[in-house]
Design an enzyme around this catalytic site. Structure first.
Site, PDB file in Angstrom:
ATOM      1  N   GLY A 108     -13.346   1.956 -18.301  1.00 19.04           N
ATOM      2  CA  GLY A 108     -12.139   1.296 -17.814  1.00 19.04           C
ATOM      3  C   GLY A 108     -12.339   0.284 -16.708  1.00 19.04           C
ATOM      4  O   GLY A 108     -11.573   0.247 -15.753  1.00 19.04           O
ATOM      5  N   HIS A 119     -15.220   0.791  -3.165  1.00 22.58           N
ATOM      6  CA  HIS A 119     -14.179  -0.056  -2.575  1.00 22.58           C
ATOM      7  C   HIS A 119     -13.290   0.688  -1.589  1.00 22.58           C
ATOM      8  O   HIS A 119     -12.165   0.281  -1.327  1.00 22.58           O
ATOM      9  CB  HIS A 119     -13.349  -0.709  -3.689  1.00 22.58           C
ATOM     10  CG  HIS A 119     -14.136  -1.722  -4.494  1.00 22.58           C
ATOM     11  ND1 HIS A 119     -13.770  -2.137  -5.744  1.00 22.58           N
ATOM     12  CD2 HIS A 119     -15.284  -2.381  -4.191  1.00 22.58           C
ATOM     13  CE1 HIS A 119     -14.660  -3.029  -6.179  1.00 22.58           C
ATOM     14  NE2 HIS A 119     -15.588  -3.184  -5.262  1.00 22.58           N
ATOM     15  N   CYS A 173      -3.204   1.712  16.063  1.00 25.08           N
ATOM     16  CA  CYS A 173      -4.398   2.495  16.360  1.00 25.08           C
ATOM     17  C   CYS A 173      -4.157   3.338  17.623  1.00 25.08           C
ATOM     18  O   CYS A 173      -3.789   2.788  18.665  1.00 25.08           O
ATOM     19  CB  CYS A 173      -5.575   1.560  16.577  1.00 25.08           C
ATOM     20  SG  CYS A 173      -7.066   2.392  17.136  1.00 25.08           S
ATOM     21  N   TYR A 228       0.826  -1.219   0.000  1.00 23.52           N
ATOM     22  CA  TYR A 228       0.000   0.000   0.000  1.00 23.52           C
ATOM     23  C   TYR A 228       0.854   1.260   0.000  1.00 23.52           C
ATOM     24  O   TYR A 228       0.511   2.231  -0.657  1.00 23.52           O
ATOM     25  CB  TYR A 228      -1.022  -0.023   1.148  1.00 23.52           C
ATOM     26  CG  TYR A 228      -2.241  -0.826   0.750  1.00 23.52           C
ATOM     27  CD1 TYR A 228      -3.250  -0.255  -0.005  1.00 23.52           C
ATOM     28  CD2 TYR A 228      -2.338  -2.177   1.061  1.00 23.52           C
ATOM     29  CE1 TYR A 228      -4.332  -0.994  -0.439  1.00 23.52           C
ATOM     30  CE2 TYR A 228      -3.416  -2.937   0.635  1.00 23.52           C
ATOM     31  CZ  TYR A 228      -4.415  -2.335  -0.110  1.00 23.52           C
ATOM     32  OH  TYR A 228      -5.477  -3.073  -0.557  1.00 23.52           O
ATOM     33  N   ASN A 268     -13.616   1.637 -23.303  1.00 21.77           N
ATOM     34  CA  ASN A 268     -12.576   0.708 -22.861  1.00 21.77           C
ATOM     35  C   ASN A 268     -11.625   0.440 -24.023  1.00 21.77           C
ATOM     36  O   ASN A 268     -12.031   0.518 -25.178  1.00 21.77           O
ATOM     37  CB  ASN A 268     -13.216  -0.607 -22.367  1.00 21.77           C
ATOM     38  CG  ASN A 268     -12.305  -1.401 -21.445  1.00 21.77           C
ATOM     39  OD1 ASN A 268     -11.123  -1.619 -21.733  1.00 21.77           O
ATOM     40  ND2 ASN A 268     -12.839  -1.843 -20.316  1.00 21.77           N
TER      41      ASN A 268
HETATM   42  P1  NAD Z   1      -9.459  -4.155 -13.830  1.00 21.68           P
HETATM   43  O1  NAD Z   1      -7.990  -4.037 -13.602  1.00 21.68           O
HETATM   44  O2  NAD Z   1     -10.111  -5.440 -13.581  1.00 21.68           O
HETATM   45  O3  NAD Z   1      -9.747  -3.772 -15.354  1.00 21.68           O
HETATM   46  C1  NAD Z   1      -9.204  -2.639 -15.950  1.00 21.68           C
HETATM   47  C2  NAD Z   1      -9.976  -2.366 -17.226  1.00 21.68           C
HETATM   48  O4  NAD Z   1      -9.543  -1.120 -17.773  1.00 21.68           O
HETATM   49  C3  NAD Z   1      -9.780  -3.421 -18.325  1.00 21.68           C
HETATM   50  O5  NAD Z   1     -11.037  -3.749 -18.869  1.00 21.68           O
HETATM   51  C4  NAD Z   1      -8.911  -2.693 -19.364  1.00 21.68           C
HETATM   52  O6  NAD Z   1      -9.182  -3.120 -20.682  1.00 21.68           O
HETATM   53  C5  NAD Z   1      -9.338  -1.255 -19.166  1.00 21.68           C
HETATM   54  N1  NAD Z   1      -8.355  -0.224 -19.527  1.00 21.68           N
HETATM   55  C6  NAD Z   1      -7.001  -0.248 -19.363  1.00 21.68           C
HETATM   56  N2  NAD Z   1      -6.453   0.911 -19.752  1.00 21.68           N
HETATM   57  C7  NAD Z   1      -7.473   1.707 -20.166  1.00 21.68           C
HETATM   58  C8  NAD Z   1      -7.549   3.032 -20.664  1.00 21.68           C
HETATM   59  N3  NAD Z   1      -6.445   3.791 -20.821  1.00 21.68           N
HETATM   60  N4  NAD Z   1      -8.770   3.534 -20.990  1.00 21.68           N
HETATM   61  C9  NAD Z   1      -9.896   2.789 -20.852  1.00 21.68           C
HETATM   62  N5  NAD Z   1      -9.879   1.521 -20.381  1.00 21.68           N
HETATM   63  C10 NAD Z   1      -8.687   0.979 -20.035  1.00 21.68           C
HETATM   64  O7  NAD Z   1     -10.103  -2.994 -12.999  1.00 21.68           O
HETATM   65  P2  NAD Z   1     -11.512  -2.886 -12.264  1.00 21.68           P
HETATM   66  O8  NAD Z   1     -12.563  -3.362 -13.184  1.00 21.68           O
HETATM   67  O9  NAD Z   1     -11.545  -1.539 -11.711  1.00 21.68           O
HETATM   68  O10 NAD Z   1     -11.484  -3.924 -11.054  1.00 21.68           O
HETATM   69  C11 NAD Z   1     -10.360  -4.083 -10.281  1.00 21.68           C
HETATM   70  C12 NAD Z   1     -10.414  -3.785  -8.814  1.00 21.68           C
HETATM   71  O11 NAD Z   1      -9.155  -3.228  -8.609  1.00 21.68           O
HETATM   72  C13 NAD Z   1     -11.358  -2.757  -8.295  1.00 21.68           C
HETATM   73  O12 NAD Z   1     -12.030  -3.342  -7.261  1.00 21.68           O
HETATM   74  C14 NAD Z   1     -10.509  -1.605  -7.716  1.00 21.68           C
HETATM   75  O13 NAD Z   1     -10.838  -1.383  -6.360  1.00 21.68           O
HETATM   76  C15 NAD Z   1      -9.127  -2.103  -7.766  1.00 21.68           C
HETATM   77  N6  NAD Z   1      -8.083  -1.212  -8.330  1.00 21.68           N
HETATM   78  C16 NAD Z   1      -8.088   0.128  -8.133  1.00 21.68           C
HETATM   79  C17 NAD Z   1      -7.096   0.920  -8.709  1.00 21.68           C
HETATM   80  C18 NAD Z   1      -7.135   2.416  -8.510  1.00 21.68           C
HETATM   81  O14 NAD Z   1      -7.691   2.904  -7.523  1.00 21.68           O
HETATM   82  N7  NAD Z   1      -6.572   3.189  -9.446  1.00 21.68           N
HETATM   83  C19 NAD Z   1      -6.078   0.350  -9.457  1.00 21.68           C
HETATM   84  C20 NAD Z   1      -6.081  -1.045  -9.616  1.00 21.68           C
HETATM   85  C21 NAD Z   1      -7.097  -1.798  -9.055  1.00 21.68           C
HETATM   86 ZN    ZN Z   2      -8.452   0.567  17.464  1.00 20.38          ZN
END
Ligand code: NAD
Ligand code: ZN
Length: 241
Positions: free
Chosen positions: A180, A110, A140, A58, A206
Site C-alpha cells: 500500500g 515519518h 511547550c 491534525y 497494492n
Molecule cells: P500514498 O497515499 O502515496 O499511496 C497509497 C498507496 O496505497 C497507493 O499506491 C494505492 O494504490 C494503495 N492502496 C490504496 N488502498 C489500498 C488497499 N486497500 N490495499 C493496498 N493498497 C492500497 O501513500 P504513501 O506511499 O504511504 O506515501 C504518502 C505519505 O503519506 C507517507 O509519507 C505517509 O507518512 C503519509 N500518510 C500517512 C497516513 C497514515 O499514517 N495512515 C495516511 C496518509 C498519508
Molecule cells: Zn520548547
C-alpha cells in the site's frame, strides 16, 4: 517468503485505507490531498504561517484514527512477525495502527501523530499523547513556543535513528513485502530498492500499480486486508507441512 532468512514489511498509507484512514495520493474523493492542499498543511512554512490551521488538520486526523481499528492486513503482519517470518515493519504511516494490531518491531520513518515536539529548534521537549490537545496550538511546557506534531513534513529530513535502523534492516533482508505505498516519497522509497539491489525478493501488495511495480518480483493485486490474510494462510500451510 518461507524460504527467506530475513524478511521485512514496508508499508504505506494503503494498508490503513480499509481502516477508514484516507491515503494521500490514492484515487478517489477520499484521498486526503483532494480535500486539502499539502503545501498549505504538511510543511514547516505552513506551520509558521498558520499553526492553528495545521493543528486543526491534525486534530481531524487524530479523531479519525482514534475511531479507527487495525484491519486484517495489519493483523496478518503482526502474526507473520509472531511466527518469525518477518523481522520488522518499516512504515511511512504515522497512525500507530501497526502497534495497535500487535506488531512489536515497528520503525516509523515519518514519525507519529501520537507524539508532539517543540517547534523551537533550541528546545528538546518531546512527549507522547493519546488524544488531541484540548487547546490548539498547544504550548511547550518547557519554553512556551508552540508544540508541533512529531511527524516528518515535506522538505524535512527523516529521523536519523529510524532511518539508520530501516537501512540496516533492508541491507540484512533477502525479502521485502511492500504494501500500500505509491513509492513516490523519498528517501523512504529507497528501502525496497536496497533489498532488491542486495539480491532480495520484492513482493508487492497494492490495489494498483505503483513506482515499485516495475522492479517487483511478485505483484499481488488487491486490497491489503484481503491479500495479506490469504498470504498468512498460505505461509501457515507451508509451515505445518
Ligand atoms: P500514498 O497515499 O502515496 O499511496 C497509497 C498507496 O496505497 C497507493 O499506491 C494505492 O494504490 C494503495 N492502496 C490504496 N488502498 C489500498 C488497499 N486497500 N490495499 C493496498 N493498497 C492500497 O501513500 P504513501 O506511499 O504511504 O506515501 C504518502 C505519505 O503519506 C507517507 O509519507 C505517509 O507518512 C503519509 N500518510 C500517512 C497516513 C497514515 O499514517 N495512515 C495516511 C496518509 C498519508
Ligand atoms: Zn520548547
Amino acid at each position: 517468503m518461507l524460504s527467506s532468512r530475513h524478511a521485512i514489511a514496508f508499508t504505506g498509507a494503503g494498508i490503513s485505507a480499509e481502516s477508514g484512514i484516507p491515503t494521500f495520493r490514492g484515487s478517489g474523493k477520499d484521498s486526503l490531498w483532494s480535500r486539502f492542499k499539502p503545501e498549505e498543511l504538511a510543511t514547516p512554512e505552513a506551520f509558521e504561517r498558520n499553526p492553528r490551521r495545521v493543528w486543526e488538520w491534525y486534530v481531524w486526523r487524530m479523531n479519525l484514527i482514534m475511531k479507527a481499528r487495525p484491519n486484517a492486513g495489519h493483523e496478518a503482519l503482526a502474526k507473520l512477525e509472531g511466527l518469525g517470518i518477518i523481522k520488522a515493519v518499516v512504515t511511512q504511516n504515522v497512525d500507530g495502527l501497526h502497534q495497535r494490531a500487535g506488531s512489536r518491531r515497528v520503525v516509523e520513518l515519518h514519525g507519529s501523530i501520537w507524539r508532539v515536539k517543540c517547534s523551537n529548534p533550541a528546545c528538546t521537549f518531546r512527549a507522547g499523547i493519546d488524544e488531541p490537545p484540548e487547546e490548539i496550538p498547544p504550548r511547550c511546557p518547557s519554553c512556551g513556543h508552540y508544540l508541533r506534531p512529531d511527524v516528518v513534513w515535506f522538505g524535512e529530513p527523516l529521523p536519523q535513528d529510524a532511518w539508520g535502523e530501516a537501512v540496516s534492516l533492508a541491507k540484512a533482508s533477502d525479502a521485502v513485502l511492500v504494501i500500500g505505498t505509491s513509492g513516490a516519497v523519498y528517501p523512504a522509497a529507497y528501502i525496497p530498492l536496497i533489498v532488491k539491489e542486495g539480491g532480495g525478493t520484492v513482493i508487492e501488495v497494492n490495489v494498483a500499480e505503483s513506482s515499485i511495480t516495475p522492479y517487483a518480483d511478485i505483484f499481488l493485486k488487491g486490497r491489503a486486508g484481503e491479500v495479506l490474510p490469504r498470504l498468512l494462510n498460505a505461509v501457515m500451510e507451508g509451515f505445518l507441512k
